[in-house]
Enzyme design. Sequence first.
Site, short mmCIF file in Angstrom:
data_model
loop_
_atom_site.label_atom_id
_atom_site.label_comp_id
_atom_site.label_asym_id
_atom_site.label_seq_id
_atom_site.Cartn_x
_atom_site.Cartn_y
_atom_site.Cartn_z
N ASP A 8 0.75 -1.09 0.11
CA ASP A 8 0.02 -0.26 0.05
C ASP A 8 1.00 1.26 -0.06
OD1 ASP A 8 1.00 0.43 2.51
OD2 ASP A 8 -0.98 0.54 3.47
N HIS A 9 0.50 2.60 0.30
CA HIS A 9 1.05 3.52 0.14
C HIS A 9 2.21 3.86 1.34
CE1 HIS A 9 -2.30 4.36 2.76
NE2 HIS A 9 -1.45 5.15 3.41
N CYS A 65 3.27 -2.65 4.31
CA CYS A 65 2.59 -1.63 4.52
C CYS A 65 3.12 -0.99 5.55
CB CYS A 65 1.25 -2.09 5.05
SG CYS A 65 0.98 -3.06 6.54
N GLY A 66 2.55 -0.01 6.08
CA GLY A 66 3.09 1.09 7.14
C GLY A 66 3.84 0.21 8.36
N GLY A 68 3.17 -3.44 8.72
CA GLY A 68 3.02 -4.80 8.28
C GLY A 68 2.09 -5.97 8.78
N HIS A 98 10.33 -23.67 9.72
CA HIS A 98 9.55 -24.49 10.68
C HIS A 98 8.01 -24.31 10.38
CE1 HIS A 98 12.45 -24.46 14.11
NE2 HIS A 98 13.16 -24.83 12.92
N ARG A 109 7.35 1.39 7.73
CA ARG A 109 7.50 2.59 8.94
C ARG A 109 8.04 2.02 10.35
NH1 ARG A 109 1.40 4.67 7.53
NH2 ARG A 109 2.20 5.79 5.63
N ARG A 133 8.40 -32.92 13.14
CA ARG A 133 7.89 -32.13 14.14
C ARG A 133 7.04 -31.08 13.38
NH1 ARG A 133 13.07 -30.53 15.43
NH2 ARG A 133 13.37 -28.34 15.44
#
Length: 157
Positions: A8-9, A65-66, A68, A98, A109, A133
């Site tokens: 995004d921006h 994004c700013g 995440g 994993h 940001r 596992r």
Amino acid sequence: MRIALGCDHGGFPLKAKVAEVVKSCGHEIVDLGTDSSCSVDYPDYGLTGGLAIARREADRAILLCGSGIGISVAANKVPGVRAGVCHDTYSAHQGVEHDDMNVLCLGARIVGEALALEIVQSFLNARYTNEERHARRLAKLLEIERRANSGEWTQAS
């Protein structure tokens, strides 16, 4: 690998540098936009990134994004997506090794450019180990997803 790259921006200022790293590692980019710093909605790009994985248009995705977080929440709504917000290199490779994480989400940001690019490299270089596992735990995640998508947990008893 084909790597879908979207933002995004808020993530746009980091996108070109991430693209350079992806290309320098020998991977192909599937560009999902955005192409400017004009305000757009992160759910649109999280969805597009998730669909690129679900439709096998890309092997992995990197979404920005700013923070995440928003783009990660949106991407994780798409079945088959295992998106993680990573702001350190350990989480970026461990999530793949994993948990078979297939989407890296970064907060442009939150982390500086140099660290972000190291995180991208760590994500791209990692491979799922398929140790017993980890395979057992991944199977449980996939079963949760299957049951949730079937409506099993939302139907009245």
